[in-house]
Design a protein around this motif. Sequence first.
Motif, short mmCIF file in Angstrom:
data_model
loop_
_atom_site.label_atom_id
_atom_site.label_comp_id
_atom_site.label_asym_id
_atom_site.label_seq_id
_atom_site.Cartn_x
_atom_site.Cartn_y
_atom_site.Cartn_z
N ASN A 186 20.88 -4.34 1.19
CA ASN A 186 20.52 -5.63 2.11
C ASN A 186 19.34 -5.51 3.25
OD1 ASN A 186 21.76 -2.61 3.41
ND2 ASN A 186 23.51 -4.22 5.37
N LEU A 187 18.96 -4.69 3.72
CA LEU A 187 18.17 -4.31 4.58
C LEU A 187 16.58 -4.36 4.21
CD1 LEU A 187 19.20 -1.31 6.92
CD2 LEU A 187 19.77 -4.27 7.30
N ARG A 188 16.11 -4.79 3.19
CA ARG A 188 15.00 -4.40 2.64
C ARG A 188 14.54 -5.78 2.25
NH1 ARG A 188 17.53 -3.01 -3.56
NH2 ARG A 188 17.76 -0.52 -3.27
N GLY A 189 15.09 -7.14 2.34
CA GLY A 189 14.60 -8.40 2.63
C GLY A 189 13.99 -8.42 4.46
N ASP A 190 14.34 -7.98 5.10
CA ASP A 190 13.86 -7.60 6.59
C ASP A 190 12.75 -6.69 6.58
OD1 ASP A 190 16.40 -9.00 7.29
OD2 ASP A 190 17.13 -6.96 8.13
N HIS A 191 12.88 -5.83 5.43
CA HIS A 191 11.78 -4.59 5.61
C HIS A 191 10.12 -5.07 4.67
CE1 HIS A 191 9.16 -1.03 4.50
NE2 HIS A 191 8.97 -1.57 3.32
N ILE A 192 10.27 -6.05 3.93
CA ILE A 192 9.52 -6.74 3.32
C ILE A 192 9.33 -7.52 4.42
CG2 ILE A 192 8.89 -8.67 1.26
CD1 ILE A 192 11.05 -7.21 -0.50
N ASN A 193 9.84 -8.38 4.75
CA ASN A 193 9.49 -9.33 6.19
C ASN A 193 8.42 -8.68 7.60
OD1 ASN A 193 9.89 -11.60 4.42
ND2 ASN A 193 11.58 -11.24 6.08
N ALA A 194 9.00 -7.13 7.98
CA ALA A 194 8.36 -6.69 8.57
C ALA A 194 7.00 -6.11 8.03
CB ALA A 194 9.28 -5.35 9.10
N PHE A 195 6.60 -5.73 7.25
CA PHE A 195 6.01 -5.31 6.32
C PHE A 195 4.83 -6.25 6.03
CE2 PHE A 195 3.11 -3.76 3.15
CZ PHE A 195 2.71 -2.54 3.26
N ARG A 196 5.31 -7.43 6.07
CA ARG A 196 4.25 -8.65 5.49
C ARG A 196 3.79 -8.38 7.41
NH1 ARG A 196 7.37 -12.18 1.54
NH2 ARG A 196 7.74 -11.19 -0.52
N ARG A 197 4.52 -9.07 7.66
CA ARG A 197 3.55 -8.81 9.41
C ARG A 197 2.64 -8.12 10.02
NH1 ARG A 197 9.14 -10.86 10.29
NH2 ARG A 197 10.03 -8.76 11.21
N VAL A 199 0.96 -6.29 7.90
CA VAL A 199 0.13 -6.35 7.34
C VAL A 199 -1.17 -7.52 8.09
CG1 VAL A 199 -1.69 -7.28 5.68
CG2 VAL A 199 0.51 -5.51 5.06
N LYS A 200 -0.40 -8.59 8.37
CA LYS A 200 -1.25 -10.10 9.19
C LYS A 200 -2.03 -9.60 10.49
CE LYS A 200 1.83 -13.42 6.91
NZ LYS A 200 2.14 -14.38 6.68
N SER A 201 -1.21 -8.92 11.15
CA SER A 201 -0.73 -8.49 12.18
C SER A 201 -2.79 -6.88 12.61
CB SER A 201 -0.25 -7.49 13.05
OG SER A 201 -0.04 -6.10 12.66
N LYS A 202 -2.81 -6.76 11.78
CA LYS A 202 -3.86 -6.14 11.17
C LYS A 202 -3.30 -4.14 12.37
CE LYS A 202 -7.05 -10.01 9.96
NZ LYS A 202 -6.75 -9.47 9.17
N GLN A 203 -3.11 -3.99 12.38
CA GLN A 203 -2.21 -3.28 13.16
C GLN A 203 -3.11 -2.36 12.13
OE1 GLN A 203 1.05 -2.18 14.69
NE2 GLN A 203 0.86 -4.61 15.71
N LYS A 204 -3.40 -0.99 12.61
CA LYS A 204 -3.92 0.37 12.12
C LYS A 204 -2.86 1.87 11.93
CE LYS A 204 -7.66 -1.31 11.27
NZ LYS A 204 -7.77 -1.56 9.26
N SER A 205 -1.83 1.25 12.27
CA SER A 205 -0.40 2.45 12.15
C SER A 205 0.69 1.38 13.24
CB SER A 205 -1.38 3.47 12.73
OG SER A 205 -0.87 3.11 14.81
N ILE A 206 1.54 2.66 12.24
CA ILE A 206 2.92 1.78 13.01
C ILE A 206 3.72 3.20 13.51
CG2 ILE A 206 5.11 1.21 12.09
CD1 ILE A 206 3.71 -0.62 9.85
#
Length: 766
Positions: A186-197, A199-206
């Motif tokens: 039930n949380l996988r969709g949220d994780h995929i969307n967050a990961f995509r965001r 990648v687009k943000s071009k940050q270097k670390s989380i």
Amino acid sequence: MSKKTILVVEDEGIVAKDIQNRLRNLGYNVPVTVSSADAAIEQVQKLMPELVLMDIMLKKEMKGIEAAQIVRDRFNIPVVFLTAYSDEQTLKKAKLTEPYGYIIKPFDERDLQSAIEMALYKHGVEKELIEREEQHRLVLESASDVIITIDETNKIIFANREIERIFGYKPSEILGQQLTRLIPENLRGDHINAFRRYVKSKQKSISWNNKEFVGLHENGKQFPIEMSFGEIIKNGRSYFTGFIRDISDRKLAESIINEEKERLRVTLQSIGDGVITTDTDGKVQILNTIAEILTGWTQEEAYGKPVEEVFHIYNEKTKVICENPIKKVLKTGKIVGLANHTALLSKDKIERIIADSGAPIFDKNRAILGVVLVFRDITEKSRMDGELAKSKKIESIGILAGGIAHDFNNILTCIMGNISIARLHSNENDRIYQRLVEAEKATIRARDLTQQLLTFAKGGAPIKVATNIKGLIIETSQFMLSGSNCKCIFNVPDDLNVVEIDEGQISQVINNIILNADQSMPTGGVIEISAQNKTIKSDDEVPNLKKGDFIKISIKDHGIGISSNHLARIFDPYFSSKQKGSGLGLTVCYSIVHNHDGHIEYSSKLDIGTVATIYLPASDQVVEDTGQEPDKLIKGSGKILVMDDDDVICKMISEILYELGYRYHTVMDGNDAVEKYKDALDSNDKFDLVILDLTIPGGLGGEETLKRLIQLDPEVLAIVSSGYSNKPIMSDYVKYGFKDVIAKPYNISALAQVLDRVLKQRIKNK
């Protein structure tokens, strides 16, 4: 720098010797040369050289290529091949052993040294890389967190062994799987969307600061985790290596701590005392509910403020600010209590007397973390203690008063009785009559002084009768202000409850209060006197009073007022702020009201005025109207027995009884009284009434005498008389079998009325 050891493997002896010499000339250590592969392996194992120079084409059973493979695999020692020529297939085999170089025969020393140094350098680099990789591997495998690498598609390309402990998967099972496999569905969709965001943000670390997620174990169990990832660019592609940590234990510990904090919070809020905690800088950290009420500060308002601002304390008497207890606790590391008379001024300017202590808060190493203050409101207790102290002071005077009252009142009785008899035998127009009047007035003043002292004495209880107090209030007040430039305004309703009081004593209370009010307004003014029925609904509503019905009398002046320092002492014996007076007036008032089971209190403001308030218990008794004039001389007839230990008093009473028309007989002891009464009964000439002195030093007193008389004659009529007794018989004479009471000193008129009243009871009963 130590020489590098090189093993030469060459099956041509002359060539081998030449190479050995050349190498030695170049500074290398070449202890031996060997001609076969077997010998080479044996010497490698023995010498462990840094490098092996190996002829590719050896003449014996094992070729150099095969020997080189063994040396590399088993001992990890670099090999440089020596060759003059070789076929293509042999070279291919040689390459499989990954040699570190080739030297073509013939060669010069420069070529030889260059090939050797390059081989040593290359092997050293490879060895360092291998060691580093091993260190990295050990780090990865020994980490207590899952270390994982994913690519841009979220696919797992690396995981250390910790993944099996935390998630239940072996590294080989999880490689190639999506990272979402470790997350509840039930949380996988949220994780995929967050990961995509991301990648687009071009940050270097989380970072995992405050980043909490839910992990999914292979067995389906969910548990809390933290994650952090960093991006790595390799060959133009992004990879993300990160850490995953199981925080179940930490969350459990946090839950336990939070539960403990909640229990502590509930405990603090439930404590009946105020609690304030501070840090080591004396800044407020916690206030419980009682502390909020007493200080007037809320937790939110007080947090972080200096404790002196919230906990403002000073000496109640001197108004000097008290030393900050926090500083003393931090300095000494010990528990510190506040001094007596410490007052707390709240934010809303309410003053409360408090008792307090401060104690250090230690950690497990006995280092001070802060201070806890525990304090409680003792304003009411302090007031009650003050009342008790006043009572004890008054009681000490009572011991003195009781000691002198008996003898002094006996003397006054003789004086007053004889004066009243002498007045009967003198003419109002004679000079001696006026002198007798003045003497009687002086005796009355002496009696009043003695009566004031007796109000303090144990057993000197008031002789109470049911009374409508309105008339007493008005008459006493007006009489006291006769000739004064002050006047009274009354607000006293007709429906006041009946009270059981000693009218003389309560009149004295009102008299003293009115006198003080009059003296506080030297230029004149108005004294407001009011009374009302009052119901006390709880035991702590008014000090010293239990709940019930009372009448409340208020006497208010508009004079100079009383200072707060003096107000606390106005009931103390001999204390006075005036130049005149004994300082006993209000002390007497306090004792009289207290002996009536009531309460008296004062409130005052300088230059505004003072209010005295008296509470007296209401009664369900009915007021009787005797219809007699107070000073009327009532004569009678009958036979009276008088018992008194003072011969002079016996003679004086005899004279009075004679003047009133009674027959009489006097005795000085209870035993004689019983004997005389028995004789009278036997002779059928019984006594109509007996007057018994309560206190007979060394003999049978009035109480015991009456008990014996009742055994002889249950219908005996007895009057109790005393100048002072430490027993409550005078105020509750009916309980002990007496029909009436007469207190010493008294005159002929007072005795006549009591005799008439008691003897009429016999007639009424018949």
